[in-house]
Design a protein around this motif. Structure first.
Motif, PDB file in Angstrom:
ATOM      1  N   UNK A 171       0.576  -1.242  -0.032  1.00 42.86           N
ATOM      2  CA  UNK A 171       0.057  -0.093  -0.018  1.00 42.86           C
ATOM      3  C   UNK A 171       0.633   1.163  -0.017  1.00 42.86           C
ATOM      4  N   UNK A 172       2.069   1.350   0.286  1.00 42.55           N
ATOM      5  CA  UNK A 172       2.970   2.310   0.117  1.00 42.55           C
ATOM      6  C   UNK A 172       4.104   1.980  -0.802  1.00 42.55           C
ATOM      7  N   UNK A 173       5.012   3.045  -1.130  1.00 40.00           N
ATOM      8  CA  UNK A 173       6.292   2.765  -1.832  1.00 40.00           C
ATOM      9  C   UNK A 173       7.271   1.792  -1.243  1.00 40.00           C
ATOM     10  N   UNK A 174       7.152   2.106   0.141  1.00 37.90           N
ATOM     11  CA  UNK A 174       8.140   1.544   0.950  1.00 37.90           C
ATOM     12  C   UNK A 174       7.832  -0.103   1.050  1.00 37.90           C
ATOM     13  N   UNK A 175       6.313  -0.104   0.962  1.00 37.31           N
ATOM     14  CA  UNK A 175       6.037  -1.627   1.227  1.00 37.31           C
ATOM     15  C   UNK A 175       6.128  -2.363  -0.019  1.00 37.31           C
ATOM     16  N   UNK A 176       6.085  -1.730  -1.222  1.00 35.31           N
ATOM     17  CA  UNK A 176       6.316  -2.449  -2.486  1.00 35.31           C
ATOM     18  C   UNK A 176       7.641  -2.697  -2.609  1.00 35.31           C
ATOM     19  N   UNK A 367       7.234   0.953 -10.696  1.00 34.82           N
ATOM     20  CA  UNK A 367       7.798   2.299 -11.021  1.00 34.82           C
ATOM     21  C   UNK A 367       7.772   3.206 -10.374  1.00 34.82           C
ATOM     22  N   UNK A 368       6.802   3.619  -9.745  1.00 29.68           N
ATOM     23  CA  UNK A 368       6.668   4.620  -8.700  1.00 29.68           C
ATOM     24  C   UNK A 368       7.572   4.614  -7.463  1.00 29.68           C
ATOM     25  N   UNK A 369       7.341   3.298  -7.047  1.00 21.50           N
ATOM     26  CA  UNK A 369       8.278   2.803  -5.932  1.00 21.50           C
ATOM     27  C   UNK A 369       9.732   2.783  -6.248  1.00 21.50           C
ATOM     28  N   UNK A 370      10.295   2.538  -7.303  1.00 19.07           N
ATOM     29  CA  UNK A 370      11.430   2.737  -7.623  1.00 19.07           C
ATOM     30  C   UNK A 370      12.224   4.152  -7.490  1.00 19.07           C
ATOM     31  N   UNK A 371      11.297   5.111  -7.558  1.00 17.73           N
ATOM     32  CA  UNK A 371      11.651   6.378  -7.180  1.00 17.73           C
ATOM     33  C   UNK A 371      12.032   6.657  -5.888  1.00 17.73           C
ATOM     34  N   UNK A 373      13.972   4.567  -4.547  1.00 14.69           N
ATOM     35  CA  UNK A 373      15.087   3.587  -4.182  1.00 14.69           C
ATOM     36  C   UNK A 373      16.361   4.677  -3.484  1.00 14.69           C
ATOM     37  N   UNK A 374      16.614   5.479  -4.180  1.00 23.23           N
ATOM     38  CA  UNK A 374      17.456   6.507  -3.567  1.00 23.23           C
ATOM     39  C   UNK A 374      17.505   6.605  -2.279  1.00 23.23           C
ATOM     40  N   UNK A 375      16.415   6.790  -1.564  1.00 27.89           N
ATOM     41  CA  UNK A 375      15.989   7.360  -0.276  1.00 27.89           C
ATOM     42  C   UNK A 375      16.295   5.998   0.536  1.00 27.89           C
ATOM     43  N   UNK A 376      15.884   4.558  -0.011  1.00 29.39           N
ATOM     44  CA  UNK A 376      15.989   3.498   0.633  1.00 29.39           C
ATOM     45  C   UNK A 376      17.512   3.098   0.667  1.00 29.39           C
TER      46      UNK A 376
END
Length: 404
Positions: A171-176, A367-371, A373-376
């Protein structure tokens, strides 16, 4: 100037060796995972094994009632499994509701809470009348036929079996990202390893053990964090083979926030470095004196670059070397390793991930979650500088109601 060039060259070669081996390692097992066949199981004619479904939880009031209720819903005969909730620091009202359920409730209270302490206390309390221990996290939900599928593996003679843990939520980019990371690890460290006849990696939940064997082994585990790593290393050193059941599903809540992601990764990284230092000597000894590849492989995993860090660092180094080569050719003369090496390493990492990521994640949401990735990558990189003392205290991963 010669000393500067020698220093740069030494650093380059060390980085190339460390990251290059890490890239080839995940590529090899990612490729092998494509050819992993479903294990042929001996059919269980009559179910006789009794299971203890152990669910340790620390302040998990938000999820434990639903998890306990759903754990009771199994295709396996109800008389042959007990759901055991190990409650650490739960609210009185939660304990009251749990007491109304047809489960076994074990309350624990420790000065320093750990999962290993909770499991050991629970097994001491419930006794020895079980054949298999299934370990879940307090947010895990087993599919309806999970225990039944695990029983087939134990019928085939395995003492340790890891189920397939998948995301409960995206349900969130980090979850994905967390869900993708889980599946990449499933593909490389479980499917890929079993395809090459090595042991599956344990995850920490969704796993089953021959009960008396687990009780004896856990009595020797004193980990504050990463208890599954210590357990896994002890098992592999003793020569046990760990099976993986890709078709036995356990749903796991994935982290939804950056702060939780950072805390979780800090705990994992700290555990890995500690166990590498503790077991590296015996890992080399076991490899050369007894040919224990499984154990040595696991020791290497403790020091191998984490997947997110590997992808991030290799990408940055590749861009840096390409930029130096094309924009500042004079400076590139100081570089001992050509940019083509890093470009090749980058491609190896990319293809390793592409082979490991399930097709269901090839979507716009991913694809949105990949954005992010730099933060992760940044959070994991910063975690490397905050590991001191992380394994001396319990770091709790919060779980709660998932917003859809």
């Amino acid at each position: 100037m010669d000393y500067v060039k020698l220093l740069i060259s030494t650093i380059e070669w060390l980085l190339a060796l460390y990251l290059g081996i890490g890239a080839l390692y995940i590529f090899l097992f990612s490729l092998a995972g494509l050819f992993r066949k479903k294990t042929t199981m001996v059919k269980v004619l009559k179910y006789t094994r009794k299971y203890a479904v152990l669910i340790p939880g620390y302040k998990e009031d938000a999820v434990i009632l639903d998890v306990a209720k759903q754990a009771l819903d199994q295709s396996y005969p109800q008389s042959l499994f007990d759901v055991v909730v190990i409650a650490d620091s739960f609210k009185p009202e939660t304990l009251s509701e749990l007491e109304k359920m047809p489960i076994t409730l074990v309350e624990v209270d420790f000065e320093v809470s750990t999962k290993s302490k909770a499991l050991n206390k629970a097994m001491k309390t419930i006794g020895d009348g079980y054949d298999v221990a299934l370990v879940l996290d307090a947010d895990n939900i087993m599919e309806h036929g999970f225990i039944e599928k695990m029983d087939h593996a134990f019928e085939n003679g395995f003492k340790v079996v890891q189920g397939h843990r998948v995301a409960k939520n995206t349900n969130t980019s980090f979850a994905i990202l967390d869900a993708i990371s889980e599946e990449v690890n499933n593909h490389i460290f479980r499917k890929g390893h079993r395809a090459l006849r090595l042991s599956s990696a344990l995850i920490g939940s969704g796993m089953g053990f021959e009960y008396s064997f687990f009780k004896r082994t856990m009595a020797q585990v004193e980990a504050v964090g990463g208890f599954d790593k210590e357990l896994e290393l002890k098992l592999l050193r003793s020569g046990e083979k760990i099976e993986y059941l890709h078709h036995a599903i356990v749903y796991d809540e994935k982290v939804q926030k950056a702060a939780v992601f950072a805390n979780q990764r800090k705990r994992w990284l700290s555990a890995q470095f500690i166990y590498f230092r503790r077991f590296v000597g015996s890992g080399i000894k076991e490899l050369f004196l007894r040919g224990n590849i499984d154990f040595f492989d696991k020791v290497y995993q403790m020091i191998a670059p984490p997947r997110v860090l590997l992808a991030g660092v290799v990408t940055l180094i590749t861009l840096f070397y390409a930029g130096i080569h094309f924009l500042f050719p004079v400076i590139s003369g100081f570089m001992g390793i050509p940019y083509q090496f890093w470009f090749f390493t980058f491609l190896v990492v990319v293809f390793a991930f592409l082979m490991a990521i399930p097709k269901k994640f090839y979507s716009i949401d991913t694809l949105k979650a990949i954005l992010t990735l730099p933060k992760a990558f940044g959070l994991m990189f910063l975690s490397l500088f905050k590991l001191k003392g992380a394994n001396k205290k319990f770091i709790h991963t919060e779980h709660g109601t998932i917003n859809s």
